[in-house]
Design an enzyme around this catalytic site. Structure first.
Site, short mmCIF file in Angstrom:
data_model
loop_
_atom_site.label_atom_id
_atom_site.label_comp_id
_atom_site.label_asym_id
_atom_site.label_seq_id
_atom_site.Cartn_x
_atom_site.Cartn_y
_atom_site.Cartn_z
N ASP A 1 -20.46 35.45 -51.70
CA ASP A 1 -20.60 36.01 -50.35
C ASP A 1 -19.27 36.06 -49.60
O ASP A 1 -19.24 36.25 -48.38
CB ASP A 1 -21.62 35.20 -49.55
CG ASP A 1 -21.25 33.73 -49.48
OD1 ASP A 1 -20.11 33.37 -49.85
OD2 ASP A 1 -22.10 32.92 -49.08
N GLU B 1 -17.17 33.72 -48.84
CA GLU B 1 -16.65 32.50 -48.23
C GLU B 1 -15.70 31.83 -49.22
O GLU B 1 -15.78 32.06 -50.44
CB GLU B 1 -17.81 31.56 -47.87
CG GLU B 1 -18.62 32.09 -46.70
CD GLU B 1 -19.71 31.13 -46.22
OE1 GLU B 1 -19.77 29.98 -46.72
OE2 GLU B 1 -20.50 31.53 -45.36
N ARG C 1 5.19 41.04 -34.97
CA ARG C 1 5.53 42.34 -34.38
C ARG C 1 4.65 42.70 -33.19
O ARG C 1 5.03 43.45 -32.33
CB ARG C 1 5.44 43.45 -35.46
CG ARG C 1 6.60 43.40 -36.45
CD ARG C 1 6.40 44.34 -37.62
NE ARG C 1 5.31 43.89 -38.47
CZ ARG C 1 4.89 44.56 -39.55
NH1 ARG C 1 5.46 45.69 -39.87
NH2 ARG C 1 3.91 44.08 -40.29
N GLN C 2 3.44 42.14 -33.15
CA GLN C 2 2.54 42.43 -32.01
C GLN C 2 2.85 41.40 -30.93
O GLN C 2 2.10 40.44 -30.69
CB GLN C 2 1.07 42.35 -32.48
CG GLN C 2 0.03 42.67 -31.42
CD GLN C 2 -0.04 44.15 -31.05
OE1 GLN C 2 0.48 45.00 -31.75
NE2 GLN C 2 -0.67 44.45 -29.92
N HIS D 1 11.47 40.07 -31.51
CA HIS D 1 12.01 41.20 -30.77
C HIS D 1 11.98 40.84 -29.29
O HIS D 1 12.95 40.34 -28.74
CB HIS D 1 11.20 42.45 -31.11
CG HIS D 1 11.73 43.69 -30.48
ND1 HIS D 1 11.00 44.85 -30.37
CD2 HIS D 1 12.91 43.96 -29.90
CE1 HIS D 1 11.73 45.76 -29.76
NE2 HIS D 1 12.88 45.25 -29.47
N ASP E 1 17.14 50.49 -37.16
CA ASP E 1 16.82 50.48 -35.73
C ASP E 1 17.63 49.40 -35.04
O ASP E 1 18.30 48.59 -35.69
CB ASP E 1 15.30 50.28 -35.51
CG ASP E 1 14.75 49.11 -36.28
OD1 ASP E 1 15.51 48.15 -36.51
OD2 ASP E 1 13.56 49.15 -36.67
N LYS F 1 15.44 54.23 -33.87
CA LYS F 1 14.13 54.62 -34.42
C LYS F 1 13.14 54.83 -33.29
O LYS F 1 13.12 54.07 -32.31
CB LYS F 1 13.62 53.50 -35.34
CG LYS F 1 12.22 53.73 -35.89
CD LYS F 1 11.92 52.80 -37.04
CE LYS F 1 11.42 51.45 -36.59
NZ LYS F 1 11.07 50.57 -37.70
N ARG G 1 9.02 55.13 -33.05
CA ARG G 1 7.78 55.05 -33.83
C ARG G 1 6.68 55.76 -33.06
O ARG G 1 6.37 55.39 -31.92
CB ARG G 1 7.41 53.59 -34.10
CG ARG G 1 6.23 53.44 -35.03
CD ARG G 1 5.92 51.97 -35.33
NE ARG G 1 6.77 51.39 -36.35
CZ ARG G 1 6.65 51.62 -37.66
NH1 ARG G 1 5.72 52.44 -38.11
NH2 ARG G 1 7.45 51.03 -38.52
N ASP H 1 16.43 46.15 -44.13
CA ASP H 1 15.42 45.95 -43.10
C ASP H 1 14.72 44.62 -43.34
O ASP H 1 14.68 44.14 -44.48
CB ASP H 1 14.41 47.11 -43.10
CG ASP H 1 13.79 47.32 -41.70
OD1 ASP H 1 14.04 46.49 -40.80
OD2 ASP H 1 13.06 48.31 -41.52
C1 R5P Z 1 9.92 46.94 -37.39
O1 R5P Z 1 10.61 47.24 -36.45
C2 R5P Z 1 10.46 46.37 -38.66
O2 R5P Z 1 11.76 45.89 -38.52
C3 R5P Z 1 10.40 47.37 -39.81
O3 R5P Z 1 11.33 48.40 -39.58
C4 R5P Z 1 9.03 47.94 -39.96
O4 R5P Z 1 8.06 46.92 -39.98
C5 R5P Z 1 8.94 48.78 -41.21
O5 R5P Z 1 7.65 49.28 -41.31
P1 R5P Z 1 7.31 50.51 -42.23
O6 R5P Z 1 7.78 50.18 -43.63
O7 R5P Z 1 5.80 50.61 -42.15
O8 R5P Z 1 7.99 51.71 -41.67
#
Ligand code: R5P
Length: 302
Positions: free
Chosen positions: A36, A38, A94-95, A129, A168, A191, A193, A218
């Site tokens: 199930d 778990e 990131r959030q 960030h 970025d 960048k 998004r 990155d």
């Molecule tokens: C976000 O700013 C991170 O530094 C990466 O650039 C980002 O997570 C890359 O995500 P993706 O591969 O989906 O473009």
């Protein structure tokens, strides 16, 4: 009693490398799923008085978080005097704000969840960030290991005349350190998004690339769209680019898509196990864990 490392899921190789460096032992952590869905967690029962170190990179965090919590709680019930966590990849950072009304600020909520689960955290280059330091969201000691030196070493050993490119402005924090350690120049792009799989990246200055090898760096590659956007700009204008990734999440066919977009080579650190892993992080992680275990001993006593 010395430290006992308990690896979750596919983190066994890193746990073994850390144990060798720390003079610690690797214990068992079995994670099975009932029909199930778990989870049943069963850990090494000989943990009385031990400093337990859970080793779990937190890619696929929704899957792993509860298993981790069960393992931490069980270690304490079995007598562990402290429970720390090595999570080379720390999810959800990131959030870091409410981008739209009603959204969870997952970075804060996930930090609270880990605060309640373990006594300390060691991670690698978390995506910070708007939150400037982990101490702003974590109450437990949270140490950041930098992958800059191992990555710079790899670049020095494998790339002639590199020019590092960050996709970025946020990547400045990683790219500047790597470029300085590798004795290379760098360029930062901009960048925008528009959505999870829709990104626009500014054009690199291809004149600076004459006689040089572009090295795209990155912290995270998730869908691969960010790196692909840069690779498409570069394609046919210079040497095939090398992509260096700290945390290779590589969702779906993201890894293959980088080669389709013109990458000459894609390498990553072993923060998350993947066939592209070429840069090991056990040495700097072990140093951070040793320091944290020493601090724990001073706080709790022998
Ligand atoms: C976000 O700013 C991170 O530094 C990466 O650039 C980002 O997570 C890359 O995500 P993706 O591969 O989906 O473009």
């Amino acid at each position: 009693m010395s430290a006992v490392l308990l690896p979750l899921a596919d983190d066994g190789r890193l746990a073994t490398a850390l144990a060798t460096r720390l003079g610690a032992r690797v214990g068992t952590l079995r994670w099975t799923r009932f029909p199930d869905a778990e989870s049943l967690i069963a850990i090494d029962p000989s943990l009385d008085g031990a400093d337990v170190v859970l080793v779990a990179s937190l890619n696929r965090p929704d899957d792993k978080a509860l298993a981790l919590r069960f393992a931490a709680d069980t270690a304490r019930e079995l007598g562990a005097r402290s429970v720390g966590l090595v999570a080379p990849y720390l999810a959800y950072m990131r959030q870091d704000r409410r981008f739209h009304p009603g959204e969870a600020v997952s970075a804060r909520a996930f930090a609270r969840f880990l605060d309640e689960s373990v006594d300390w955290l060691v991670t690698v280059d978390p995506h910070l960030h708007r939150i400037k330091a982990l101490g702003r969201v974590f109450r437990i000691p949270a140490d950041c290991v930098s992958a800059a030196a191992p990555i710079a070493g790899w670049i020095r050993d494998h790339v002639e005349q590199p020019l590092l490119i960050g996709p970025d402005e946020e990547s400045a924090q990683w790219v500047e350190r790597m470029a300085s350690a590798a004795g290379a120049s760098y360029e930062l792009l901009r960048k925008v998004r528009h959505g999870p799989t829709d990104v626009e990246v500014s054009l690199p200055d291809v004149r600076r690339l004459r006689g040089r090898t572009p090295v795209l760096v990155d912290d995270i590659v998730s869908t691969g769209k960010t790196m692909c956007a840069v690779l498409e700009h570069l394609h046919g204008r210079c040497e095939p680019a090398i992509c260096v990734v700290i945390h290779p999440l590589f969702v779906g066919d993201a890894f293959e898509s980088l080669y389709r977009a013109g990458a000459g080579l894609v390498v990553s650190t072993d923060s998350i196990p993947h066939s592209s892993n070429a840069i090991r992080l056990d040495e700097p992680i072990a140093a951070a864990v040793a320091a944290r275990l020493a601090a724990t001993s001073i706080e709790i006593g022998p």
